[in-house]
Design a protein around this motif. Structure first.
Motif, mmCIF file in Angstrom:
data_model
loop_
_atom_site.group_PDB
_atom_site.id
_atom_site.type_symbol
_atom_site.label_atom_id
_atom_site.label_comp_id
_atom_site.label_asym_id
_atom_site.label_seq_id
_atom_site.Cartn_x
_atom_site.Cartn_y
_atom_site.Cartn_z
ATOM 1 N N SER A 263 4.857 13.769 4.147
ATOM 2 C CA SER A 263 3.681 12.965 4.527
ATOM 3 C C SER A 263 4.042 11.515 4.767
ATOM 4 N N PHE A 264 5.076 11.004 4.044
ATOM 5 C CA PHE A 264 5.461 9.594 4.225
ATOM 6 C C PHE A 264 6.654 9.415 5.146
ATOM 7 N N GLU B 196 0.830 -1.210 0.000
ATOM 8 C CA GLU B 196 0.000 0.000 0.000
ATOM 9 C C GLU B 196 0.863 1.258 0.000
ATOM 10 N N VAL B 197 1.972 1.224 0.775
ATOM 11 C CA VAL B 197 2.862 2.416 0.801
ATOM 12 C C VAL B 197 3.454 2.684 -0.593
ATOM 13 N N LEU C 47 -1.083 7.207 8.142
ATOM 14 C CA LEU C 47 -0.695 7.609 6.792
ATOM 15 C C LEU C 47 -1.604 8.723 6.321
ATOM 16 N N LEU D 137 0.795 4.141 -2.775
ATOM 17 C CA LEU D 137 0.534 5.546 -2.439
ATOM 18 C C LEU D 137 1.673 6.439 -2.924
ATOM 19 N N ARG D 138 2.909 5.974 -2.834
ATOM 20 C CA ARG D 138 4.049 6.780 -3.317
ATOM 21 C C ARG D 138 3.953 7.030 -4.817
ATOM 22 N N ALA E 35 4.924 15.503 -0.242
ATOM 23 C CA ALA E 35 4.731 14.041 -0.214
ATOM 24 C C ALA E 35 5.779 13.356 0.648
ATOM 25 N N ARG F 119 1.243 7.016 -6.565
ATOM 26 C CA ARG F 119 0.144 7.959 -6.819
ATOM 27 C C ARG F 119 0.554 9.384 -6.493
ATOM 28 N N VAL F 120 1.216 9.541 -5.335
ATOM 29 C CA VAL F 120 1.656 10.906 -4.969
ATOM 30 C C VAL F 120 2.629 11.459 -6.026
ATOM 31 N N GLY G 66 -2.458 11.347 3.164
ATOM 32 C CA GLY G 66 -2.210 11.553 1.745
ATOM 33 C C GLY G 66 -1.797 12.952 1.415
#
Length: 1226
Positions: free
Chosen positions: A1175-1176, A1124-1125, A1224, A1128-1129, A1172, A1131-1132, A1226
């Motif tokens: 955020s991560f 999932e991480v 997490l 998400l990376r 981003a 996508r970001v 976004g």
């Protein structure tokens, strides 16, 4: 007479052949027979009181305790059996003797029983009469006798506990009920049980009995008829094969081995019965009517001190008894033992059968053959034909030590120190150590069937008898010092003089010899072939000898100086005090006699009832406080020796006893090791408990915090709800006031209507009342007229009846007088005629006599008839008088009814007034209650609506809370387990870290020493090289001695110093010794650590497998989170690229420059998207924490264990509860 008195002080033993041989006097005191005494024993304070048997009796046969526990009946055998009733509450032990019936010469009573009120006593005599005798025992009056059996034996008799006049007799093929009525015993019923032998029975109710047979059957009788039976004799299970083998051995010895029910005892909850060897079953009333079910099994425990421990479990129960509060169950066995158990502990023991315990101490079960004491300790040693040796303490009156062997024991002797013992067996004489908990053999002597062995007073020698030979051995060297021969038959007894220089022996050949123990020569002798001696004793002067056999003989200078004999009994044993003033003698009848020395002319003595068999051994303790006697009845009796004032005899020097004991080194080391293990175990448990307490404190604090937060939220919500309800109640109160005013107007109108209707009803009631009053007056006048007329008619009838009966009475009286005159006239005529015809024949006289007797009879009958008519007249007169009285009573009743009617009228008037008031009050009450009902209905509607709302909210909240609670519970449990595992690993790591640190320090020290030694070696090599160079330069002066000498001195002064003069060999030896010692210590430490590590790994293997599985699930979750991480990376990153494209469209020029920089710079995505990355940042940090935690936990577990647990080469521990992953964003 002698001033020394012997008092029974304590006894060890039990008469096992006495019927009903144990009873509870109160909650803590039992009474049982021992020797020729009944012993009262207090189980708490451990004291004994004695009730001696009667003189010239042949021993006790049966006992019975009254239901009020005050009287004890003891039956004794003899030429004519007797029963003695003792008052147990009387201080002097008052007793009453009951004899048999007249000419009935019964030798024994086999059973007795008291009636429920303790006034009557029933006794069953033995064969061949089998008579049942009923006494009013307080008056020694025989009420009735009956023969209960013809030839078959009777085993038990008993009273019905609810009926003084009903008795039951049970035996072989018989169960009979007898009833005492009209001054005689009569058989009322007899059950038909021809195939059963009833050994015992008990009453459960007034008409129900339970009996036990010799085949293991329980029979239930009602009113003397057999109703149903239960069979206990079942086939043995596989687990009982060993017990069956023991039973077969017991059967070979002649012991009863089947499931005989030998005793039954009833109590409030049900009954207890003994079935088979060593078993007692408890039955209690079930819920079904008149039924019982087995609730508990209690067994006699095995004897750990016996060579065959299971032999104790084969004992058969003789008697059962229960305490008054029904808390303690006690029994006696055919092995002469007394056991008890607390029934509350028996009920609490679940799963396995409960176990009996000894009431006091285990006793001898067969005749005692040996008795001995020592000087340094208060110990008594006895041996018996039951193959046991027992050590008793006469100060504390307890059994210190005992052991059973496989062979019979014939003799015993205690060493003066009390640490060793000699025991005579059939094959050898063995010397044994008295250890703290065992008796162990350490040497043996080839003396077969030694019947007597005695240590010298100094303890350096002992003498043993082997047939007609006496052996004297040295205790120090175990050598046979002397062999004394001279007796022609077996030697009976031996004794040492006080200085151990003389030994006196006596034998069955009638010889008494005095031996010199230094050279083995015979100093003196006295031979009487007609006498068989059984005991001998020598006074302190070493000249006077006493010997007993058929009589007591005083021997002085080889001559019998005096003799004391008794034709009725034989003397079997003797003991003499140190002063020699009193001699105690044991007889063949079991009594003990005290005789003063020198003997008197009449040979006076005091006789004490002691045993029921011949006295085999007697001793006096060295402090002269106690006399010890043993007998064939298996009892050891302790007598307290006092003077006439009750004081103990004084000695010139007091004796002090020691307390040391023998313990083997192996036993001591084993106990120390066990104590050390227990100590370490206690420390581990303390640490574990402290850790558990800390964990509980943490969990409880968390729970308290959660609950307090929850309660605060609920309080706030309730406050808001209360505010809403308050405003709603005010609104409803205003509406209620309006409705109340409307209802008040409506009820006022209704009240006026009710008043008008009630007025009309009241007028009608007044009219009815006037009519009733008029009728009542008329009825009263009519009753008065009837009453006057009835009185007048009754008076006339009474007068007429009276006159008529008076006339009849006068006529009857005249007739009676006339008949009497005629009778007198006839009598006179009869007398004149008898005078005239006296000379006639007997026949005429007889006829005339008959004739006149008939006439006289007729006259008497006439008189009787007249008297009957007179009685009838009197009865009629009485009936008339009774009729008059009845009429008078009717008149009184009418008057009372009149008064009652007047009272009723007044009561009705009062009731009318009361009803008027009640109507008014009820109207007011109805009005108030209607208002209250209306208010309550409104309030009820509001509350129901509010309740519905709250119920809906509660349901919604419960639905929300339930999954959270389940999840929280599961997570807390998982966290708790993880904490425990983590704590254990942490402790192991700490221990291993400390161990590794110590080893590292030692290795560093060793390396440092090694470097120093290497440096020394290098320095020595350099110095040796220099020395060689200098020595080579010195060789140049080889032709010039002076220069060579000078150069050599310089060389010596340069390389040979004073500080270097050390013995290197010694230094090297010390270093090598220290090195070996350190290495050995480290090897032991490493070995112990390896062993601990292996044990801990084996213990926690299963837990590790569980953790591995949990870690696998967590790995899967982490892998999913990583996916999932990554997603998400990406996508970001795409979102950032899109934002950059948008900015590029707005400013193309600037966008081209940024695009070139992005193409030229590979780190552009992270620079282009700083938001981003931020955020991560939390996610990547959490991932690193998890990886680090897993790596640390994985290092603590060995690779082979993980492969065995899961078949893979990796391990990850569960995440600690203190690590929280950031959310997490976004």
């Amino acid at each position: 007479m002698t001033t020394v008195v012997a008092q029974s002080n304590y006894i060890f033993g039990l008469r096992k052949n006495v019927i009903n041989n144990i009873c509870f006097i109160d909650e803590h005191t039992v009474i049982f027979p021992a020797g020729n005494n009944c012993v009262r024993y207090n189980t708490d304070q451990k004291w004994q009181r004695f009730i001696p048997g009667t003189e010239n009796s042949k021993g006790m046969q049966a006992m019975a305790l009254s239901p009020n526990r005050r009287y004890l009946a003891v039956a004794e055998r003899g030429d004519k059996a007797t029963i003695t009733v003792h008052d147990l509450q009387h201080e002097q032990g008052r007793k009453k003797k009951i004899q048999g019936v007249g000419d009935l010469a019964a030798e024994e009573f086999v059973y007795m029983d008291f009636s429920p009120d303790s006034k009557y006593l029933i006794g069953q005599t033995g064969a061949p009469e089998w008579m049942l005798i009923l006494w009013l025992w307080e008056k020694n009056k025989v009420l009735s006798t009956i023969r209960s059996s013809v030839t078959l034996p009777v085993n038990q008799v008993s009273f019905n506990p609810n009926n003084n006049t009903q008795m039951c007799v049970s035996g072989f093929a018989a169960l009979k009920l007898f009833r005492y009525a009209e001054g005689a015993l009569k058989q009322s019923n007899a059950a038909k049980i021809e195939s059963f032998n009833l050994l015992c029975h008990t009453w459960m109710s007034e008409d129900r009995m339970i009996a036990g047979t010799d085949t293991g059957r329980l029979l239930v009788f009602e009113s003397g008829d057999l109703r149903w039976e239960v069979n206990f004799a079942s086939e043995p299970e596989e687990s009982d094969r060993q017990t069956d083998k023991k039973l077969s051995d017991a059967k070979a010895e002649g012991q009863p081995t089947n499931s005989r029910i030998t005793s039954i005892l009833s109590y409030s909850k049900g009954f207890a019965c003994s079935c088979g060897p060593g078993n007692v079953f408890l039955f209690e009333k079930s819920e079904e009517k008149d039924n019982y079910q087995q609730t508990r099994e209690i067994r006699i425990p095995p004897d750990p001190c016996s060579s065959d421990p299971s032999q104790a479990t084969l004992q058969e129960v003789c008697t059962l008894c229960i305490s008054p509060s029904e808390e303690t169950l006690t029994l006696t066995t055919n092995g002469g033992q007394i056991y008890s158990i607390n029934l509350s502990t028996a009920e609490s023991s679940k799963g396995e059968p409960a176990r009996f315990e000894y009431l006091s101490d285990p006793f001898h079960s067969k005749p005692i053959t040996g008795l001995s004491i020592c000087i340094r300790k208060p110990l008594i040693a006895t041996c018996s034909l039951d193959c046991s040796v027992r050590i008793w303490n006469f100060e504390t009156n307890v059994l210190e030590l005992y052991k059973e062997f496989q062979e019979e024991t014939y003799s015993v002797a205690l060493h003066t120190s009390g640490l060793f013992i000699m025991v005579g067996f059939p094959d050898k004489l063995r010397m044994m150590n008295l250890l703290i908990d065992d008796i162990r053999t350490f040497n043996s002597f080839n003396v077969r069937a030694c019947r007597e062995v005695v240590f010298s007073h100094g303890g350096h020698m002992f003498a043993a008898i082997s047939g007609n030979i006496i052996h004297i051995y040295s205790v120090a060297t175990f050598e046979d010092v002397l062999v004394l021969k001279g007796h022609n038959r077996n030697v009976s007894a031996i004794t040492w003089s006080l200085d151990d220089s003389r030994l006196v022996s006596c034998g069955e050949d009638g010889a008494v010899y005095e031996w010199n123990t230094l050279n083995g020569k015979r100093e003196s002798e006295s031979v009487l072939k007609s006498c068989h001696y059984t005991g001998v004793c020598i006074l302190a002067d070493a000249r006077t000898i006493f010997a007993v056999g058929t009589s007591l003989k005083e021997i002085l200078d080889c001559q019998v100086r005096s003799e004391v004999s008794d034709k009725d009994v034989d003397y079997t044993a003797l003991a003499v005090t140190r002063s020699g003033k009193v001699i105690f003698i044991g007889t063949s009848s079991g009594t003990v006699r005290a005789i003063k020395y020198p003997f008197s002319a009449h040979n006076e003595f005091i006789e004490y009832q002691a045993h029921c068999g011949p006295v085999t051994r007697m001793l006096i303790t060295f402090d002269e406080h106690l006399l010890l006697t043993v007998s064939d009845d298996g009892c050891l009796l302790l007598w307290k020796i006092t003077d006439k004032d009750g004081l103990c005899l004084r000695r010139d020097k007091d004796i002090t006893y020691t307390e040391e004991i023998l313990v083997t080194r192996a036993d001591l080391e084993e106990k120390n090791q066990h104590m050390l293990e227990l100590k370490t175990r206690v420390d581990e448990l303390k640490m574990e408990n402290e850790y558990q307490l800390r964990l509980r404190d943490i969990t409880y604090n968390e729970k308290v915090k959660d609950l307090s937060d929850e309660f605060i939220r609920e309080i706030r919500s309730l406050e808001a709800t209360i505010q809403v309800m308050t405003t709603e109640s005010e609104r409803r109160e205003i509406a209620q006031q309006k409705a109340t005013a409307e209802d008040a107007d409506k009820h006022l109108k209704e009240l006026q209507d009710l008043e008008s209707r009630n007025d009309q009803k009241l007028l009608m009631e007044y009219e009815k009342y006037d009519e009733l009053e008029r009728r009542c007056q008329l009825m009263q006048e009519e009753y008065e007229q009837r009453l006057v007329a009835t009185e007048a008619s009754h008076a006339l009838v009474l007068e007429e009846l009276k006159n008529m009966h008076e006339v009849k009475l006068q006529d009857s009286m005249k007739l009676l007088t006339k008949c009497q005159d005629e009778a007198r006239q006839h009598t006179r005529e009869f007398e004149e005629m008898t005078k005239q015809i006296e000379e006639d024949g007997d026949l005429e006289i007889y006829e005339i006599r008959v004739k006149y007797e008939k006439r006289l009879q007729k006259e008497k009958e006439i008189n009787v008839k007249m008297e009957g008519e007179i009685g009838i007249m009197k009865k009629r007169l009485n009936s008339l008088q009774k009729t008059i009285d009845d009429k008078s009573a009717d008149i009184e009743k009418l008057k009372q009814e009149k008064q009652k009617l007047h009272c009723m009228i007044r009561g009705l008037e009062d009731d009318i007034h009361g009803l008027e008031k009640a109507i008014a009050e009820r109207d007011d009450t109805i009005h108030d209650k209607e208002n209250r009902i209306r208010d309550l209905k409104c309030m009820n509607q509001e509350l129901e609506s509010f309740k519905f709302v709250l119920d809906q909210k509660i349901k919604e909240l419960q639905k929300r809370i339930e999954p959270y609670e389940i999840e929280i519970k599961e997570m807390k449990e998982q966290i708790r387990e993880m904490y425990e595992e983590l704590e254990r690993f942490h402790q192991k790591n700490i221990q291993l870290d400390l161990t590794v640190g110590n080893l590292k320090l030692k290795v560093k020290a060793t390396d440092k020493e090694k470097r120093k030694e290497m440096q020394k070696v290098k320095d020595l090599q350099i110095q040796a090289h220099r020395f060689k160079m200098d020595l080579h330069s010195c060789m140049a002066f080889i032709q010039d001695p002076k220069k060579l000498k000078g150069s050599m001195k310089k060389l010596h002064s340069r390389y040979i110093l004073e500080g270097d003069k050390v013995e290197v060999a010694d230094v090297d030896t010390n270093i090598q010794t220290e090195f070996f010692r350190q290495r050995e210590h480290l090897e032991r430490t490493v070995a112990s650590l390896k062993e601990k590590l292996a044990n801990e790994a084996e213990v926690h293997q299963k837990k590790h497998i569980k953790i591995v599985r949990e870690n696998m699930s967590l790995i899967k979750e982490i892998n999913d989170l990583r996916k999932e991480v990554r997603l998400l990376r990406t996508r970001v990153y795409e979102y950032e690229i899109q934002a950059a494209m948008n900015k590029r469209s707005k400013s193309r020029g600037a966008a081209r420059g940024e695009a070139r920089e992005a193409a030229a710079d590979p780190e552009m995505p992270s620079q282009a998207a700083p938001g981003a990355a931020q955020s991560f940042q939390g996610a990547s940090e959490a991932e690193r924490v998890v990886r680090r935690n897993f790596a640390v936990q994985g290092e603590r577990i060995s690779q082979p264990q993980l492969q065995d647990a899961h078949g893979q080469g990796f391990f990850i521990a569960p995440v600690s509860s203190s690590v929280r992953l950031p959310p997490l964003t976004g």
